[in-house]
Motif scaffolding. Sequence first.
Motif, PDB file in Angstrom:
ATOM      1  N   ARG A  17       0.843  -1.194   0.000  1.00 60.31           N
ATOM      2  CA  ARG A  17       0.000   0.000   0.000  1.00 60.31           C
ATOM      3  C   ARG A  17       0.868   1.230   0.000  1.00 60.31           C
ATOM      4  NH1 ARG A  17      -2.937  -3.094  -1.818  1.00 60.31           N
ATOM      5  NH2 ARG A  17      -4.708  -4.055  -0.835  1.00 60.31           N
ATOM      6  N   PRO A  18       0.698   2.118  -0.950  1.00 59.84           N
ATOM      7  CA  PRO A  18      -0.253   1.983  -2.047  1.00 59.84           C
ATOM      8  C   PRO A  18       0.216   0.907  -3.030  1.00 59.84           C
ATOM      9  CG  PRO A  18       1.087   3.919  -2.426  1.00 59.84           C
ATOM     10  CD  PRO A  18       1.486   3.365  -1.065  1.00 59.84           C
ATOM     11  N   PHE A  19      -0.742   0.356  -3.760  1.00 57.57           N
ATOM     12  CA  PHE A  19      -0.421  -0.646  -4.770  1.00 57.57           C
ATOM     13  C   PHE A  19       0.480  -0.028  -5.831  1.00 57.57           C
ATOM     14  CE2 PHE A  19      -1.151  -2.551  -8.924  1.00 57.57           C
ATOM     15  CZ  PHE A  19      -0.840  -3.869  -8.651  1.00 57.57           C
ATOM     16  N   ARG A  20       1.491  -0.780  -6.261  1.00 53.26           N
ATOM     17  CA  ARG A  20       2.368  -0.344  -7.347  1.00 53.26           C
ATOM     18  C   ARG A  20       2.389  -1.441  -8.407  1.00 53.26           C
ATOM     19  NH1 ARG A  20       5.905   0.277  -2.984  1.00 53.26           N
ATOM     20  NH2 ARG A  20       7.378  -1.149  -3.933  1.00 53.26           N
ATOM     21  N   SER A  21       2.308  -1.045  -9.664  1.00 46.56           N
ATOM     22  CA  SER A  21       2.376  -2.007 -10.769  1.00 46.56           C
ATOM     23  C   SER A  21       3.688  -2.780 -10.706  1.00 46.56           C
ATOM     24  CB  SER A  21       2.298  -1.280 -12.113  1.00 46.56           C
ATOM     25  OG  SER A  21       1.043  -0.679 -12.272  1.00 46.56           O
ATOM     26  N   PHE A  22       3.648  -3.998 -11.218  1.00 45.06           N
ATOM     27  CA  PHE A  22       4.846  -4.830 -11.240  1.00 45.06           C
ATOM     28  C   PHE A  22       4.795  -5.758 -12.446  1.00 45.06           C
ATOM     29  CE2 PHE A  22       1.711  -7.002  -8.649  1.00 45.06           C
ATOM     30  CZ  PHE A  22       1.796  -8.333  -9.015  1.00 45.06           C
ATOM     31  N   LEU A  23       5.862  -6.500 -12.641  1.00 47.88           N
ATOM     32  CA  LEU A  23       5.968  -7.420 -13.770  1.00 47.88           C
ATOM     33  C   LEU A  23       6.098  -8.851 -13.275  1.00 47.88           C
ATOM     34  CD1 LEU A  23       8.673  -5.504 -15.852  1.00 47.88           C
ATOM     35  CD2 LEU A  23       6.206  -5.563 -16.294  1.00 47.88           C
ATOM     36  N   ILE A  24       5.491  -9.761 -14.020  1.00 51.67           N
ATOM     37  CA  ILE A  24       5.755 -11.177 -13.848  1.00 51.67           C
ATOM     38  C   ILE A  24       6.668 -11.558 -15.009  1.00 51.67           C
ATOM     39  CG2 ILE A  24       4.801 -13.513 -13.880  1.00 51.67           C
ATOM     40  CD1 ILE A  24       2.194 -12.329 -12.769  1.00 51.67           C
ATOM     41  N   GLU A  25       7.829 -12.101 -14.694  1.00 55.80           N
ATOM     42  CA  GLU A  25       8.767 -12.515 -15.732  1.00 55.80           C
ATOM     43  C   GLU A  25       8.759 -14.040 -15.825  1.00 55.80           C
ATOM     44  OE1 GLU A  25      12.746 -10.620 -16.839  1.00 55.80           O
ATOM     45  OE2 GLU A  25      13.296 -12.319 -15.570  1.00 55.80           O
ATOM     46  N   PHE A  26       8.652 -14.529 -17.052  1.00 52.00           N
ATOM     47  CA  PHE A  26       8.583 -15.958 -17.306  1.00 52.00           C
ATOM     48  C   PHE A  26       9.956 -16.504 -17.677  1.00 52.00           C
ATOM     49  CE2 PHE A  26       4.419 -14.169 -18.042  1.00 52.00           C
ATOM     50  CZ  PHE A  26       3.618 -15.003 -17.282  1.00 52.00           C
ATOM     51  N   SER A  28      10.787 -17.857 -20.233  1.00 54.20           N
ATOM     52  CA  SER A  28      11.051 -17.541 -21.639  1.00 54.20           C
ATOM     53  C   SER A  28      11.659 -16.155 -21.807  1.00 54.20           C
ATOM     54  CB  SER A  28       9.747 -17.597 -22.438  1.00 54.20           C
ATOM     55  OG  SER A  28       8.866 -16.559 -21.998  1.00 54.20           O
ATOM     56  N   GLY A  29      11.590 -15.329 -20.752  1.00 51.58           N
ATOM     57  CA  GLY A  29      12.055 -13.948 -20.831  1.00 51.58           C
ATOM     58  C   GLY A  29      10.918 -12.967 -21.060  1.00 51.58           C
ATOM     59  N   ASN A  30       9.751 -13.456 -21.460  1.00 50.94           N
ATOM     60  CA  ASN A  30       8.584 -12.584 -21.629  1.00 50.94           C
ATOM     61  C   ASN A  30       8.151 -12.041 -20.281  1.00 50.94           C
ATOM     62  OD1 ASN A  30       8.496 -13.097 -24.388  1.00 50.94           O
ATOM     63  ND2 ASN A  30       7.028 -14.759 -24.167  1.00 50.94           N
ATOM     64  N   GLN A  31       7.541 -10.867 -20.330  1.00 55.48           N
ATOM     65  CA  GLN A  31       7.067 -10.237 -19.101  1.00 55.48           C
ATOM     66  C   GLN A  31       5.600  -9.861 -19.244  1.00 55.48           C
ATOM     67  OE1 GLN A  31       9.817  -6.943 -18.682  1.00 55.48           O
ATOM     68  NE2 GLN A  31      11.226  -8.195 -17.476  1.00 55.48           N
ATOM     69  N   LEU A  32       4.898  -9.898 -18.121  1.00 54.02           N
ATOM     70  CA  LEU A  32       3.488  -9.564 -18.072  1.00 54.02           C
ATOM     71  C   LEU A  32       3.311  -8.434 -17.074  1.00 54.02           C
ATOM     72  CD1 LEU A  32       0.600 -10.374 -18.952  1.00 54.02           C
ATOM     73  CD2 LEU A  32       0.615 -12.024 -17.067  1.00 54.02           C
ATOM     74  N   PRO A  61       2.309 -21.654 -12.936  1.00 52.80           N
ATOM     75  CA  PRO A  61       3.325 -21.021 -12.084  1.00 52.80           C
ATOM     76  C   PRO A  61       4.728 -21.559 -12.334  1.00 52.80           C
ATOM     77  CG  PRO A  61       1.936 -22.491 -10.793  1.00 52.80           C
ATOM     78  CD  PRO A  61       1.322 -22.384 -12.151  1.00 52.80           C
ATOM     79  N   GLU A  62       4.837 -22.766 -12.864  1.00 54.89           N
ATOM     80  CA  GLU A  62       6.154 -23.336 -13.154  1.00 54.89           C
ATOM     81  C   GLU A  62       6.888 -22.555 -14.234  1.00 54.89           C
ATOM     82  OE1 GLU A  62       3.300 -25.273 -13.304  1.00 54.89           O
ATOM     83  OE2 GLU A  62       3.514 -26.199 -11.342  1.00 54.89           O
ATOM     84  N   THR A  63       6.153 -21.744 -15.010  1.00 58.36           N
ATOM     85  CA  THR A  63       6.774 -20.948 -16.076  1.00 58.36           C
ATOM     86  C   THR A  63       7.223 -19.580 -15.588  1.00 58.36           C
ATOM     87  OG1 THR A  63       4.670 -20.003 -16.823  1.00 58.36           O
ATOM     88  CG2 THR A  63       5.356 -22.092 -17.816  1.00 58.36           C
ATOM     89  N   VAL A  64       6.963 -19.238 -14.329  1.00 54.59           N
ATOM     90  CA  VAL A  64       7.338 -17.935 -13.772  1.00 54.59           C
ATOM     91  C   VAL A  64       8.727 -18.032 -13.169  1.00 54.59           C
ATOM     92  CG1 VAL A  64       6.769 -16.186 -12.037  1.00 54.59           C
ATOM     93  CG2 VAL A  64       4.933 -17.327 -13.314  1.00 54.59           C
ATOM     94  N   SER A  65       9.593 -17.087 -13.533  1.00 46.85           N
ATOM     95  CA  SER A  65      10.933 -17.086 -12.939  1.00 46.85           C
ATOM     96  C   SER A  65      11.033 -16.090 -11.790  1.00 46.85           C
ATOM     97  CB  SER A  65      12.007 -16.795 -13.985  1.00 46.85           C
ATOM     98  OG  SER A  65      11.832 -15.534 -14.562  1.00 46.85           O
ATOM     99  N   ARG A  66      10.342 -14.922 -11.913  1.00 46.99           N
ATOM    100  CA  ARG A  66      10.410 -13.942 -10.828  1.00 46.99           C
ATOM    101  C   ARG A  66       9.352 -12.860 -11.012  1.00 46.99           C
ATOM    102  NH1 ARG A  66      15.848 -10.424 -12.153  1.00 46.99           N
ATOM    103  NH2 ARG A  66      15.408 -10.113 -14.367  1.00 46.99           N
TER     104      ARG A  66
END
Length: 76
Positions: A17-26, A28-32, A61-66
């Motif tokens: 709080r406050p919420f901050r945007s973040f990335l999910i990195e796979f 494969s190197g792709n990010q969400l 979840p096994e495809t998520v690196s960080r």
Amino acid sequence: MTNDQFDVAYRAFCRRRPFRSFLIEFTSGNQLHIGHPEAVRNDADLYVMRCPDGGYVVFAPETVSRLLDLPMAAPT
């Protein structure tokens, strides 16, 4: 990551709080980009995110690196 590891990490990022945007990195190197704390939902062993264009991203979840904070903009 395992289901449990991803759940713990995702909740930790979403509860800031406050919420901050973040990335999910796979692995494969792709990010969400996650722009809302309720953007991703758990559906059995998969996770689902609805994109602004109406499409969906489904991942295991096994495809998520960080999970990563977005870079902060430099002050001007």
